[in-house]
Design an enzyme around this catalytic site. Structure first.
Site, PDB file in Angstrom:
ATOM      1  N   LYS A  86       0.852  -1.205   0.000  1.00 40.70           N
ATOM      2  CA  LYS A  86       0.000   0.000   0.000  1.00 40.70           C
ATOM      3  C   LYS A  86       0.887   1.254   0.000  1.00 40.70           C
ATOM      4  O   LYS A  86       1.396   1.658   1.036  1.00 40.70           O
ATOM      5  CB  LYS A  86      -0.942   0.042   1.203  1.00 40.70           C
ATOM      6  CG  LYS A  86      -1.978   1.151   0.997  1.00 40.70           C
ATOM      7  CD  LYS A  86      -2.447   1.815   2.247  1.00 40.70           C
ATOM      8  CE  LYS A  86      -1.467   2.725   2.898  1.00 40.70           C
ATOM      9  NZ  LYS A  86      -1.171   3.972   2.186  1.00 40.70           N
ATOM     10  N   CYS A  88      14.441   9.290   7.671  1.00 40.99           N
ATOM     11  CA  CYS A  88      14.195   8.706   9.003  1.00 40.99           C
ATOM     12  C   CYS A  88      15.471   8.644   9.832  1.00 40.99           C
ATOM     13  O   CYS A  88      15.442   8.834  11.037  1.00 40.99           O
ATOM     14  CB  CYS A  88      13.599   7.315   8.843  1.00 40.99           C
ATOM     15  SG  CYS A  88      14.603   6.225   7.814  1.00 40.99           S
ATOM     16  N   GLU A 100      10.681  14.647  15.870  1.00 40.64           N
ATOM     17  CA  GLU A 100      11.126  14.449  14.489  1.00 40.64           C
ATOM     18  C   GLU A 100      10.500  15.543  13.627  1.00 40.64           C
ATOM     19  O   GLU A 100       9.278  15.595  13.464  1.00 40.64           O
ATOM     20  CB  GLU A 100      10.687  13.068  13.997  1.00 40.64           C
ATOM     21  CG  GLU A 100      11.263  12.722  12.647  1.00 40.64           C
ATOM     22  CD  GLU A 100      10.808  11.362  12.141  1.00 40.64           C
ATOM     23  OE1 GLU A 100       9.617  11.035  12.277  1.00 40.64           O
ATOM     24  OE2 GLU A 100      11.659  10.628  11.604  1.00 40.64           O
TER      25      GLU A 100
HETATM   26  P1  NAD Z   1       2.783   8.003   8.287  1.00 33.73           P
HETATM   27  O1  NAD Z   1       2.961   7.108   9.451  1.00 33.73           O
HETATM   28  O2  NAD Z   1       1.830   9.126   8.393  1.00 33.73           O
HETATM   29  O3  NAD Z   1       2.294   7.142   7.015  1.00 33.73           O
HETATM   30  C1  NAD Z   1       3.013   6.003   6.572  1.00 33.73           C
HETATM   31  C2  NAD Z   1       2.089   5.110   5.760  1.00 33.73           C
HETATM   32  O4  NAD Z   1       1.056   4.625   6.618  1.00 33.73           O
HETATM   33  C3  NAD Z   1       1.372   5.802   4.611  1.00 33.73           C
HETATM   34  O5  NAD Z   1       1.277   4.896   3.546  1.00 33.73           O
HETATM   35  C4  NAD Z   1       0.009   6.109   5.192  1.00 33.73           C
HETATM   36  O6  NAD Z   1      -0.988   6.234   4.194  1.00 33.73           O
HETATM   37  C5  NAD Z   1      -0.228   4.883   6.062  1.00 33.73           C
HETATM   38  N1  NAD Z   1      -1.151   5.052   7.171  1.00 33.73           N
HETATM   39  C6  NAD Z   1      -1.491   6.194   7.834  1.00 33.73           C
HETATM   40  N2  NAD Z   1      -2.353   5.913   8.840  1.00 33.73           N
HETATM   41  C7  NAD Z   1      -2.545   4.567   8.824  1.00 33.73           C
HETATM   42  C8  NAD Z   1      -3.307   3.674   9.634  1.00 33.73           C
HETATM   43  N3  NAD Z   1      -4.062   4.104  10.651  1.00 33.73           N
HETATM   44  N4  NAD Z   1      -3.272   2.346   9.336  1.00 33.73           N
HETATM   45  C9  NAD Z   1      -2.501   1.894   8.321  1.00 33.73           C
HETATM   46  N5  NAD Z   1      -1.777   2.696   7.521  1.00 33.73           N
HETATM   47  C10 NAD Z   1      -1.792   4.019   7.758  1.00 33.73           C
HETATM   48  O7  NAD Z   1       4.233   8.492   7.885  1.00 33.73           O
HETATM   49  P2  NAD Z   1       4.655   9.505   6.739  1.00 33.73           P
HETATM   50  O8  NAD Z   1       4.440  10.894   7.191  1.00 33.73           O
HETATM   51  O9  NAD Z   1       4.082   9.071   5.431  1.00 33.73           O
HETATM   52  O10 NAD Z   1       6.229   9.170   6.645  1.00 33.73           O
HETATM   53  C11 NAD Z   1       7.182   9.762   7.435  1.00 33.73           C
HETATM   54  C12 NAD Z   1       7.546   8.876   8.608  1.00 33.73           C
HETATM   55  O11 NAD Z   1       8.096   7.641   8.163  1.00 33.73           O
HETATM   56  C13 NAD Z   1       8.630   9.513   9.472  1.00 33.73           C
HETATM   57  O12 NAD Z   1       8.328   9.330  10.817  1.00 33.73           O
HETATM   58  C14 NAD Z   1       9.876   8.727   9.088  1.00 33.73           C
HETATM   59  O13 NAD Z   1      10.888   8.734  10.055  1.00 33.73           O
HETATM   60  C15 NAD Z   1       9.307   7.367   8.868  1.00 33.73           C
HETATM   61  N6  NAD Z   1      10.225   6.532   8.057  1.00 33.73           N
HETATM   62  C16 NAD Z   1      10.915   5.516   8.664  1.00 33.73           C
HETATM   63  C17 NAD Z   1      11.823   4.749   7.921  1.00 33.73           C
HETATM   64  C18 NAD Z   1      12.583   3.609   8.553  1.00 33.73           C
HETATM   65  O14 NAD Z   1      13.062   2.753   7.828  1.00 33.73           O
HETATM   66  N7  NAD Z   1      12.723   3.549   9.874  1.00 33.73           N
HETATM   67  C19 NAD Z   1      12.023   5.031   6.569  1.00 33.73           C
HETATM   68  C20 NAD Z   1      11.313   6.081   5.992  1.00 33.73           C
HETATM   69  C21 NAD Z   1      10.410   6.825   6.740  1.00 33.73           C
END
Ligand code: NAD
Length: 489
Positions: free
Chosen positions: A175, A283, A382
């Protein structure tokens, strides 16, 4: 303009079950650049059903060699499309083209090649001698995987999940986020051209509702999530309620520890990437820089000069270092943190504004704060933008204490001319990924976080194990002969 009317479900492009669409805007120009169908819960149902058939059937029972052939064709088709995939990622995400090509996309193919080889070498069955006789230990695919990825590298992050999962014999429903569905769809095109068998891969873009439906689905055996810790906690709760395991790759607030003997020029030059890669939307970025109090002013001057020299602008310009943030909302959020830094008494060294030369796009100048206290919001939360906090320390013990005084534990680095000393010090830092005088990660070594940065691993053999389940079979007398030639421990 990338217009698409179908979703990639179960290995085929099919008509979506709702007429909702996702509009994709360029963060650099604010113009509409794409329109794709938004996946609905019914589309997720179809994808999971098809994935179940594949994993319970030929795909789940296929040999590592058969899967290797599929993954090799997939890699080839991805390679052929790499220019288009890079273009799509730069257009929809705004990450600078030089970094997408070097840091994002190229290594993703290495990840697929790595897992193809690792799965072929995997000992799928072994016999162990015990006090009660012999047991056969079998590694089987964990089943249907729900893979959810964020926008800051949606397609490479999807590869980090589907490569080990497919190599292990799992089927995967990915997704992608609504902000960046275009590059994941090109990944799906490559899978279709490669003849990835029916049901093995689906790509269903959508928002939180669709994501939550996937995570809660009774047909999903394992969830692999990359995103924020806030959403990660919700997913962990849902999976806990279902007693299904998860991999959670979450956020960070990583610290670079600059030691007394670090060379100023090479440290500051190296930290440009650590701190500002992906427009600061990384991240594992080092967003806190810990420097000896005796060198604070000298370091702040050099770091500020480096940051203000980074070229901000068109992400397609190969000399650009900082592109736009993903959305207007994210730009406003980052500006809110900059305001809080000033309000809480940190010194704004450089940046902090929207670049005057750019009339359009969600840009923020590379920003540096000095005299930051680790209790300030800019040091604890963050930000996910090009904002760096410089914090002074008195001795190494205090540097380690500040580094560990964080809810997160993802990345970090140590800069020193004494590599052995830096390596010894790294053992005291409570994070999953560290670098000495550098930045990054590679396919052979596990990637994951401690504390609020996540659970479980991607990369390395540890990443493959996430997608394998174990079966333990006691061998009765009649079955000894058949297993006589299996490896024994
Ligand atoms: P987010 O958590 O808002 O969304 C991530 C994904 O989850 C998206 O596809 C979103 O549509 C989906 N999502 C949102 N709510 C959901 C729910 N209730 N149930 C299931 N899916 C849901 O994060 P973001 O703003 O898109 O991305 C940034 C974040 O990702 C930052 O915190 C970053 O540090 C983290 N990140 C971590 C890594 C790692 O490998 N540790 C890598 C890249 C990004």
């Amino acid at each position: 303009m990338d217009r698409r009317a179908e979703l990639f479900i179960g290995g085929r492009w099919v008509k979506p079950q709702s007429d909702q669409v996702i509009e994709v805007f360029s963060p650099a120009t604010e113009e509409l650049i794409g329109e794709v169908p938004e996946g609905s819960p019914a589309d997720i149902d179809a994808a999971v059903t098809s994935a179940r058939v594949a994993v319970d059937g030929d795909w789940g029972r296929s040999s590592a060699a058969e899967r290797a052939a599929v993954l090799a064709r997939f890699t080839e088709e991805l390679s052929k499309r790499m220019d288009d995939i890079v273009t799509a990622q730069v257009s929809e995400q705004g990450a600078p083209v030089s970094q997408v090509a070097a840091v994002g996309s190229g290594p993703s193919l290495d990840v697929i090649r790595y897992y193809t080889k690792l799965a072929a070498e995997l000992i799928a069955e072994e016999v162990r001698e015990g006090s009660g006789g012999r047991s056969l230990i079998r590694r089987v695919p964990v089943g249907v995987v729900g893979a959810i990825v964020p926008w800051n590298g949606a397609w490479p992050l999807a590869i980090f999940k589907l490569a080990p999962a497919m190599a292990a014999g799992c089927s995967v429903v990915v997704k992608p986020p609504p902000e960046t569905p275009l590059s994941p769809n090109l990944m799906a095109e490559a899978a279709a051209a490669a003849g990835v068998p029916e049901g093995v891969l689906s790509v269903v873009p959508g928002g939180a509702e669709v994501g939550e439906h996937l995570v809660s689905h009774t047909g999903v055996d394992k969830v692999s999530f990359t995103g924020s810790d806030a959403v990660g906690k919700k997913i962990a709760a849902i999976c806990g309620g279902r007693l299904r395991s998860t991999v959670l790759e979450l956020g960070g607030k990583s610290a670079a520890i600059v030691l007394e003997d670090a060379d100023l020029a090479s440290t500051v030059g190296g930290l440009a990437l650590n701190s500002y890669v992906n427009n600061g939307e990384g991240c594992m970025s080092d967003t806190r820089i810990l420097v000896p109090r005796s060198r604070h002013d000298e370091f702040v001057e050099a770091f500020g000069a480096m940051a203000s020299s980074l070229k901000v602008g068109d992400p397609f310009d190969p000399t650009t270092f900082i592109g736009p943030l993903i959305s207007e909302r994210q730009r406003d959020r980052v500006e809110g943190y900059i305001f809080s830094g000033v309000e809480q008494g940190a010194t704004l060294v450089t940046g902090g504004r929207r670049p005057a030369h750019l009339a359009k796009g969600w840009f923020v100048e590379p920003t540096v704060f000095a005299n930051v206290d680790n209790s300030m919001r800019i040091a604890r939360e963050e930000i996910f933008g090009p904002v760096v906090s410089i914090i002074a320390y008195s001795d190494e013990a205090e540097a380690v204490a500040i580094s560990n005084d964080s809810d997160y534990g993802l990345g970090g680095s140590i800069w020193s001319s004494d590599v052995d000393h830096a390596l010894a010090l790294s053992a005291q830092v409570r994070t999953g990924i560290m670098a000495i005088n550098g930045f990054g990660f590679q396919e052979c070594s596990p990637f994951g976080g401690m504390k609020n940065s996540g659970l479980g691993w991607e990369m390395g053999p540890e990443g493959l194990n996430e997608y394998l389940a174990l079966q333990s079979i006691l061998l009765g007398a009649g079955s000894f002969a058949r297993h006589a030639d299996l490896p024994t421990r």
